[in-house]
Write an enzyme that holds these catalytic residues in place. Structure first.
Site, PDB file in Angstrom:
ATOM      1  N   GLU A 101       7.760  -0.705  -0.456  1.00 15.99           N
ATOM      2  CA  GLU A 101       7.576  -0.300   0.945  1.00 15.99           C
ATOM      3  C   GLU A 101       7.634  -1.526   1.851  1.00 15.99           C
ATOM      4  OE1 GLU A 101       7.830   1.659   3.184  1.00 15.99           O
ATOM      5  OE2 GLU A 101       6.028   2.734   3.777  1.00 15.99           O
ATOM      6  N   ASP A 102       8.075  -1.310   3.085  1.00 21.00           N
ATOM      7  CA  ASP A 102       8.184  -2.427   4.026  1.00 21.00           C
ATOM      8  C   ASP A 102       6.817  -2.945   4.458  1.00 21.00           C
ATOM      9  OD1 ASP A 102       7.620  -0.094   5.459  1.00 21.00           O
ATOM     10  OD2 ASP A 102       9.145  -0.421   7.000  1.00 21.00           O
ATOM     11  N   ASP A 105       0.005  -0.247   6.789  1.00 20.65           N
ATOM     12  CA  ASP A 105      -0.720  -0.395   8.038  1.00 20.65           C
ATOM     13  C   ASP A 105      -2.057   0.350   7.899  1.00 20.65           C
ATOM     14  OD1 ASP A 105      -1.062  -0.922  10.796  1.00 20.65           O
ATOM     15  OD2 ASP A 105       0.001   0.886  11.383  1.00 20.65           O
ATOM     16  N   LYS A 133      -0.855  -5.234   6.826  1.00 24.86           N
ATOM     17  CA  LYS A 133      -1.745  -5.408   7.988  1.00 24.86           C
ATOM     18  C   LYS A 133      -3.135  -4.946   7.576  1.00 24.86           C
ATOM     19  CE  LYS A 133       1.406  -4.437  11.821  1.00 24.86           C
ATOM     20  NZ  LYS A 133       1.672  -3.458  12.901  1.00 24.86           N
ATOM     21  N   ARG A 167      16.086  -3.407  12.579  1.00 18.90           N
ATOM     22  CA  ARG A 167      15.890  -3.428  11.124  1.00 18.90           C
ATOM     23  C   ARG A 167      16.748  -4.510  10.475  1.00 18.90           C
ATOM     24  NH1 ARG A 167      13.118   1.302   9.530  1.00 18.90           N
ATOM     25  NH2 ARG A 167      13.602   3.166  10.723  1.00 18.90           N
TER      26      ARG A 167
HETATM   27  P1  IMP Z   1       0.740   3.614   7.425  1.00 21.76           P
HETATM   28  O1  IMP Z   1       0.318   2.572   6.441  1.00 21.76           O
HETATM   29  O2  IMP Z   1       0.682   5.013   6.897  1.00 21.76           O
HETATM   30  O3  IMP Z   1       0.005   3.477   8.732  1.00 21.76           O
HETATM   31  O4  IMP Z   1       2.251   3.487   7.805  1.00 21.76           O
HETATM   32  C1  IMP Z   1       3.006   2.424   7.533  1.00 21.76           C
HETATM   33  C2  IMP Z   1       4.353   2.660   8.185  1.00 21.76           C
HETATM   34  O5  IMP Z   1       4.250   2.500   9.616  1.00 21.76           O
HETATM   35  C3  IMP Z   1       5.325   1.611   7.736  1.00 21.76           C
HETATM   36  O6  IMP Z   1       6.057   2.043   6.626  1.00 21.76           O
HETATM   37  C4  IMP Z   1       6.184   1.406   8.960  1.00 21.76           C
HETATM   38  O7  IMP Z   1       7.264   2.323   8.906  1.00 21.76           O
HETATM   39  C5  IMP Z   1       5.317   1.742  10.120  1.00 21.76           C
HETATM   40  N1  IMP Z   1       4.780   0.505  10.743  1.00 21.76           N
HETATM   41  C6  IMP Z   1       3.508   0.060  10.740  1.00 21.76           C
HETATM   42  N2  IMP Z   1       3.377  -1.087  11.419  1.00 21.76           N
HETATM   43  C7  IMP Z   1       4.609  -1.406  11.862  1.00 21.76           C
HETATM   44  C8  IMP Z   1       5.132  -2.518  12.624  1.00 21.76           C
HETATM   45  O8  IMP Z   1       4.443  -3.460  13.032  1.00 21.76           O
HETATM   46  N3  IMP Z   1       6.465  -2.474  12.879  1.00 21.76           N
HETATM   47  C9  IMP Z   1       7.281  -1.475  12.445  1.00 21.76           C
HETATM   48  N4  IMP Z   1       6.835  -0.434  11.729  1.00 21.76           N
HETATM   49  C10 IMP Z   1       5.510  -0.390  11.438  1.00 21.76           C
HETATM   50 MG    MG Z   2       8.000   2.837   6.500  1.00 21.01          MG
END
Ligand code: IMP
Ligand code: MG
Length: 182
Positions: A101-102, A105, A133, A167
């Site tokens: 995964e990228d 968050d 993060k 991207r």
């Molecule tokens: P979460 O952990 O479910 O909140 O979601 C993570 C996803 O939110 C990641 O896979 C990204 O697609 C998107 N995301 C979270 N922070 C960023 C950011 O700083 N830039 C771009 N996409 C983000």
């Molecule tokens: Mg994502």
């Protein structure tokens, strides 16, 4: 990259640091997964650059699959369930899965995806995320491989987008404030 770079405020992590760190993670995976039937599952679209780089540093006969998911928690209350827009092509039963995964968050997406993959009979499910993060986490998620911990700032590049753009930036960057204003 001059046309894209003109929108960039700071380069947080440049392509050389990324390459070096990806190499280290690939070496860790090569050591940890030797002798195991392993599937790398890239989460579209953000993980594409990380997946492409990481897979070529893993010196094992892994297979490759992709999913496209979105979590519909609104990020303020509790996390919602994950919705699958593109599912895996093949069964993961009995396989060792590494979700690539990228960025993690709130943790909502991975917190719902991991149990789902386990429920399909995977022998193990671990996460490899390029960016973490940590201070934003709402649900604790165990991440086996982390590229970089980053502060609570919106970033783009190396797969991460703002409104589907940036991207293809090779470095991990923040954008100038004016970009968010239109
Ligand atoms: P979460 O952990 O479910 O909140 O979601 C993570 C996803 O939110 C990641 O896979 C990204 O697609 C998107 N995301 C979270 N922070 C960023 C950011 O700083 N830039 C771009 N996409 C983000
Ligand atoms: Mg994502």
């Amino acid at each position: 990259m001059d046309r894209l770079m003109k929108d960039v405020k700071h380069v947080l992590i440049d392509r050389d640091r990324i390459r070096q760190r990806v190499q280290e993670i690939g070496a860790d995976i090569t050591r940890d997964y030797a002798g195991k039937e392993t599937v790398l599952v890239g989460i579209l679209k953000g993980a594409i650059p990380f997946l492409c780089d990481l897979m070529r540093t893993v010196d094992l006969p892994v297979s490759l699959d992709t999913m496209c998911v979105s979590s519909y928690g609104d990020g303020t209350v509790s996390c919602g369930k994950v919705s699958i827009k593109k599912d895996l092509d093949r069964s993961i039963e009995g396989k060792h899965v590494i979700v690539v995964e990228d960025i993690i968050d709130t943790g909502c997406t991975m917190a719902s995806l991991v149990p789902l993959l386990k429920s399909r009979g995977a022998a193990s499910v671990e996460l490899a995320v390029c960016l973490d993060k940590k201070e934003r986490r709402q649900i604790p998620v165990k991440v086996r491989y982390i590229g970089f911990e980053i502060p609570d700032e919106f970033i783009v590049g190396y797969g991460c987008d703002y409104a589907e753009r940036y991207r293809n930036l090779p470095d991990i960057c923040t954008l100038k404030n004016e970009i968010y204003e239109h």
